[in-house]
Design a protein around this motif. Structure first.
Motif, PDB file in Angstrom:
ATOM      1  N   MET A  45      -4.190  10.555  19.015  1.00 24.89           N
ATOM      2  CA  MET A  45      -4.264  11.847  18.353  1.00 24.89           C
ATOM      3  C   MET A  45      -5.389  11.829  17.322  1.00 24.89           C
ATOM      4  N   LYS A  46      -6.102  12.945  17.213  1.00 25.63           N
ATOM      5  CA  LYS A  46      -7.281  13.005  16.360  1.00 25.63           C
ATOM      6  C   LYS A  46      -7.032  13.677  15.016  1.00 25.63           C
ATOM      7  N   ALA A  47      -6.125  14.647  14.979  1.00 26.58           N
ATOM      8  CA  ALA A  47      -5.992  15.432  13.748  1.00 26.58           C
ATOM      9  C   ALA A  47      -4.589  16.011  13.596  1.00 26.58           C
ATOM     10  N   VAL A  48      -4.277  16.400  12.353  1.00 27.81           N
ATOM     11  CA  VAL A  48      -3.003  17.038  12.018  1.00 27.81           C
ATOM     12  C   VAL A  48      -3.284  18.263  11.164  1.00 27.81           C
ATOM     13  N   CYS A  49      -2.573  19.330  11.458  1.00 31.47           N
ATOM     14  CA  CYS A  49      -2.621  20.553  10.655  1.00 31.47           C
ATOM     15  C   CYS A  49      -1.224  20.767  10.073  1.00 31.47           C
ATOM     16  N   VAL A  50      -1.117  20.852   8.745  1.00 33.57           N
ATOM     17  CA  VAL A  50       0.184  20.998   8.074  1.00 33.57           C
ATOM     18  C   VAL A  50       0.249  22.361   7.388  1.00 33.57           C
ATOM     19  N   CYS A  51       1.232  23.169   7.793  1.00 32.89           N
ATOM     20  CA  CYS A  51       1.428  24.508   7.218  1.00 32.89           C
ATOM     21  C   CYS A  51       2.852  24.625   6.685  1.00 32.89           C
ATOM     22  N   PHE A  52       2.998  25.354   5.592  1.00 30.73           N
ATOM     23  CA  PHE A  52       4.302  25.587   4.997  1.00 30.73           C
ATOM     24  C   PHE A  52       4.587  27.081   4.935  1.00 30.73           C
ATOM     25  N   GLU A  53       5.789  27.468   5.338  1.00 29.94           N
ATOM     26  CA  GLU A  53       6.253  28.847   5.167  1.00 29.94           C
ATOM     27  C   GLU A  53       6.969  28.953   3.825  1.00 29.94           C
ATOM     28  N   VAL A  54       6.437  29.786   2.935  1.00 30.11           N
ATOM     29  CA  VAL A  54       7.040  29.992   1.620  1.00 30.11           C
ATOM     30  C   VAL A  54       7.622  31.399   1.608  1.00 30.11           C
ATOM     31  N   HIS A  55       8.922  31.494   1.773  1.00 31.89           N
ATOM     32  CA  HIS A  55       9.567  32.799   1.907  1.00 31.89           C
ATOM     33  C   HIS A  55      11.041  32.695   1.563  1.00 31.89           C
ATOM     34  N   LEU A  56      11.511  33.654   0.775  1.00 37.18           N
ATOM     35  CA  LEU A  56      12.941  33.830   0.551  1.00 37.18           C
ATOM     36  C   LEU A  56      13.258  35.287   0.859  1.00 37.18           C
ATOM     37  N   PRO A  57      14.134  35.556   1.815  1.00 40.29           N
ATOM     38  CA  PRO A  57      14.417  36.952   2.165  1.00 40.29           C
ATOM     39  C   PRO A  57      15.127  37.690   1.042  1.00 40.29           C
ATOM     40  N   LEU A  58      14.983  39.000   1.067  1.00 40.93           N
ATOM     41  CA  LEU A  58      15.771  39.871   0.198  1.00 40.93           C
ATOM     42  C   LEU A  58      16.992  40.291   0.999  1.00 40.93           C
ATOM     43  N   PRO A  59      18.166  39.689   0.736  1.00 43.42           N
ATOM     44  CA  PRO A  59      19.326  39.920   1.603  1.00 43.42           C
ATOM     45  C   PRO A  59      19.913  41.314   1.423  1.00 43.42           C
ATOM     46  N   THR A  60      20.476  41.836   2.494  1.00 43.68           N
ATOM     47  CA  THR A  60      21.172  43.122   2.403  1.00 43.68           C
ATOM     48  C   THR A  60      22.528  42.930   1.723  1.00 43.68           C
ATOM     49  N   ARG A  61      22.990  43.989   1.058  1.00 43.16           N
ATOM     50  CA  ARG A  61      24.317  43.993   0.456  1.00 43.16           C
ATOM     51  C   ARG A  61      25.338  44.408   1.510  1.00 43.16           C
ATOM     52  N   TRP A  62      26.595  44.058   1.247  1.00 42.99           N
ATOM     53  CA  TRP A  62      27.675  44.654   2.020  1.00 42.99           C
ATOM     54  C   TRP A  62      27.785  46.105   1.583  1.00 42.99           C
ATOM     55  N   TYR A  63      27.537  46.996   2.519  1.00 41.11           N
ATOM     56  CA  TYR A  63      27.391  48.405   2.151  1.00 41.11           C
ATOM     57  C   TYR A  63      28.443  49.238   2.861  1.00 41.11           C
ATOM     58  N   TRP A  64      29.303  49.834   2.040  1.00 37.93           N
ATOM     59  CA  TRP A  64      30.321  50.749   2.571  1.00 37.93           C
ATOM     60  C   TRP A  64      30.600  51.789   1.497  1.00 37.93           C
TER      61      TRP A  64
END
Length: 375
Positions: free
Chosen positions: A1-20
């Motif tokens: 193998m010749k190379a490595v690419c390292v990526c990070f996902e930086v994400h926190l969802p905005l969760p839905t509320r229980w809606y009634w």
């Protein structure tokens, strides 16, 4: 193998509320449908560990490491709760880290028949990256590593130089995704197994690879055939590993030297796209994929119906003549988060049916409000 690419996902969802709405309907608002307090608590829980990991990656970059961050618009907004976190990412950018573009709301809008919404959200994210980091992204990563071929034409037109998607078996036919692949723009595919070695199993003492040190990991990669391994790792998984000690910090700091000792380069995605000749992979032109498979996003009737309903809401908002279309459009876009579809999946974290009932309750309330606006 010749190379490595390292990526990070930086994400926190905005969760839905229980809606009634037991006590009657109110004017649509973000805090009616989304659990802001829970989002704040999730962010606060990660805050200290993000600073620790970012410090480790700065050290790693100074030792020759190269990293790309897929940092969502939603996460950038959450950083108002602790501005020092955004500052630490800015420092990473100054040290040489790259930032990829994606749909601003970590949304599934590339699945809409009308691609206009997708283009707008990608441009929103590009603008936000330029504003926050002074960097123009040249790599594109769709939410959930989605590959939907219609969107490739858009991201090519927008000037991106590289695209990263999921290295699923239906694309690679069981062969490890270890090349740059020919597409409308050069395409890298996530190496699922090696990514999960870090993302899922790193701190699992029952895992056969435990403990995973940088030199061992570099040896695995060195013994593989191909041009490049692409790793794509969720950032919050590093927080989970930190709860079990500092091994992940040492791993990140030592990774560049260990890879170099085995003759392996660390490259940014666009550097890999320029360095290696693209291989043909016909399945890229004919198939869709997403992280762990399209069935997780679109595997049941509830998910298909939700996608249909959310598009209809978008069309109605565009025609609004009264009220506050800007506020409604923001709600509409947060409701496109990929996690909302994933939670309604057959795997559904064990609550797919309940989540679907809740999400359609929110959809119903928004449709009611839009009808009332038209009166």
């Amino acid at each position: 193998m010749k190379a490595v690419c390292v990526c990070f996902e930086v994400h926190l969802p905005l969760p839905t509320r229980w809606y009634w709405p037991r006590e009657g309907y109110t004017t649509p608002a973000m805090d009616n449908y989304f659990d802001i307090e829970r989002s704040f608590n999730n962010y606060s829980r990660l805050q200290r560990d993000i600073e620790v990991i970012n410090d480790a990656l700065i050290d790693s970059i100074e030792r020759g490491g190269k990293y790309t961050f897929d940092i969502s618009g939603i996460f950038m907004e959450q950083c108002k709760w602790a501005p020092e976190i955004m500052e630490s990412f800015r420092l990473l950018g100054k040290k040489g880290a790259h930032f990829a573009a994606s749909p601003y709301y970590h949304s599934i809008c590339s699945l809409f028949p009308d691609i206009h919404e997708f283009r707008e959200q990608v441009q929103m994210h590009v603008n936000a990256i330029e504003s926050e980091f002074g960097i123009t992204p040249s790599t594109f990563i769709n939410s959930e590593l989605l590959l939907e071929q219609r969107s490739m034409e858009i991201i090519k037109e927008m000037g991106f130089e590289c695209f990263i998607s999921e290295g699923s078996h239906n694309l690679s036919n069981g062969i490890g995704p270890v090349h740059v692949y020919h597409n409308d723009i050069p395409t890298l595919l996530r190496h699922i197994n090696l990514s999960e070695d870090i993302e899922k199993y790193f701190s699992d003492k029952k895992w056969s690879g435990y403990p995973l040190i940088a030199d061992k990991f570099a040896t695995w990669i060195a013994n593989m055939q191909g041009d490049i391994v692409t790793l794509y790792i969720k950032y919050d998984s590093l927080h989970n590993h930190l709860q079990n000690g500092e091994k992940i910090v040492s791993f990140l700091k030592e990774l560049p030297a260990s890879l170099e000792a085995h003759g392996i380069e660390m490259l940014h995605p666009e550097e890999a796209a320029e360095k290696f000749k693209a291989e043909k992979l016909p399945s890229l032109q004919s198939k869709k994929t997403a992280r762990y498979g399209m069935h997780n996003l679109m595997g049941n009737h509830a998910q298909h119906l939700y996608l249909h309903e959310i598009q209809n809401i978008g069309k109605k908002i565009e025609k609004m003549k009264h009220g506050d279309p800007g506020k409604m459009k923001a709600i509409f876009r947060y409701l496109q988060q990929s996690e909302i579809l994933l939670e309604m999946g057959n795997d559904g974290y064990g609550h797919g049916y309940e989540k679907a009932v809740n999400n359609f309750s929110i959809i119903s309330d928004i449709k009611r409000a839009l009808l009332e606006e038209d009166r």
